[in-house]
Design a protein around this motif. Sequence first.
Motif, short mmCIF file in Angstrom:
data_model
loop_
_atom_site.label_atom_id
_atom_site.label_comp_id
_atom_site.label_asym_id
_atom_site.label_seq_id
_atom_site.Cartn_x
_atom_site.Cartn_y
_atom_site.Cartn_z
N MET A 157 0.97 -1.24 0.05
CA MET A 157 -0.05 0.00 0.13
C MET A 157 0.78 1.31 -0.23
SD MET A 157 -2.95 1.38 2.74
CE MET A 157 -4.19 -0.07 2.19
N LEU A 158 0.63 2.08 -0.92
CA LEU A 158 1.37 3.58 -0.88
C LEU A 158 0.13 4.42 -1.05
CD1 LEU A 158 3.81 5.33 -1.41
CD2 LEU A 158 3.32 4.94 -3.79
N GLY A 159 0.02 5.20 0.38
CA GLY A 159 -1.08 6.00 0.38
C GLY A 159 -2.37 5.15 0.44
N GLU A 160 -3.32 5.54 -0.39
CA GLU A 160 -4.46 4.81 -0.60
C GLU A 160 -4.54 3.68 -1.61
OE1 GLU A 160 -7.01 5.45 1.92
OE2 GLU A 160 -5.59 6.85 2.73
N GLN A 161 -3.32 3.71 -2.33
CA GLN A 161 -3.43 2.73 -3.36
C GLN A 161 -2.97 1.43 -3.02
OE1 GLN A 161 -4.71 3.38 -6.74
NE2 GLN A 161 -4.23 1.02 -6.97
N ILE A 162 -3.48 0.39 -3.15
CA ILE A 162 -3.35 -0.95 -2.99
C ILE A 162 -2.53 -1.76 -4.21
CG2 ILE A 162 -3.70 -3.24 -2.04
CD1 ILE A 162 -5.71 -1.91 -0.24
#
Length: 311
Positions: free
Chosen positions: A59-64
């Motif tokens: 997960m980077l920020g809200e992106q999976i």
Amino acid sequence: MRQADELAALLGRLVTLDGVHQTAIPRLALIRSSQPTEPMHGLHLPALCIIVQGRKQVMLGEQIYLYDRTHYLVVSVDLPIIGQVVEASTEEPYFSVRLDLDPVQLSALMLESKPNATKPNATKPGEGGHTGAGPGLAVNPAAPELLDAMLRLVRLLETPHDIAVLAPLAEREILYRLMNGEQAARLRQIATAESKLQQVNKAIGWIRRNYDKTFSIEVLASEASMSPSALHQHFKAVTAMSPLQYQKQLRLQEARRLILGAALDAASAGFRVGYESPSQFSREYRRLFGAPPLRDVARLRGASALEMVGA
């Protein structure tokens, strides 16, 4: 996928204990986990990661990003991420290979070859394309040619006397395959000093060196040779967070490391990384890690998964 099967069998012979194992080949690490892990926070350095058995999500920020043996992951700058092995067992452990990316080698290779510039980075509509500073992390299908080159590199661990001569050739081919694949534009940005990605990387480096100090966006923009508005825009495009959010993640991750590894109490660790208020530190720590410092660290002690974030 024959190459993934061969790599899995090879790692099964080379790695018998869970964890991240550095090898005799510079920049190459082998990773094993015999069970799914908890979500683990950490700073992922620029690297190519190839899973040969099992599955993982990042997960980077809200992106999976979910990937397995049919895909590879590329990280182009230092990124605070959350990593979790989601498929692994004693019978079929999670195995992956990580090759840290060397900008010097990428630059030399770019000068000698003509990478494929027609394939854009795998970004979502609206995110930075191949001419800008898009996300610093991406997942793409693993081509057989790339897996072949990685298989030859890892095989050298069984013939150590060949490493000095043959490992640089195999690594060079891996980088060449990357620079002619879906991540061609991103790899060129890593290798090009004046690219937007490298300007953001300068700002990231400054924050990492000064994470325990307050700073202004103007000072950071000057370090990156960008205007404040341009830095904020490109920094968020690459890292999925603002510079201040990035600094906060670094502070909290370092505090966690100090409490766990150096046996500091929470208040001392918070002060060491730049917090003046213990209550603010505790609130932000709990918000990021899901539990207050003492309870979180008690859960982590003895967990080999702590180092699995970067693999």
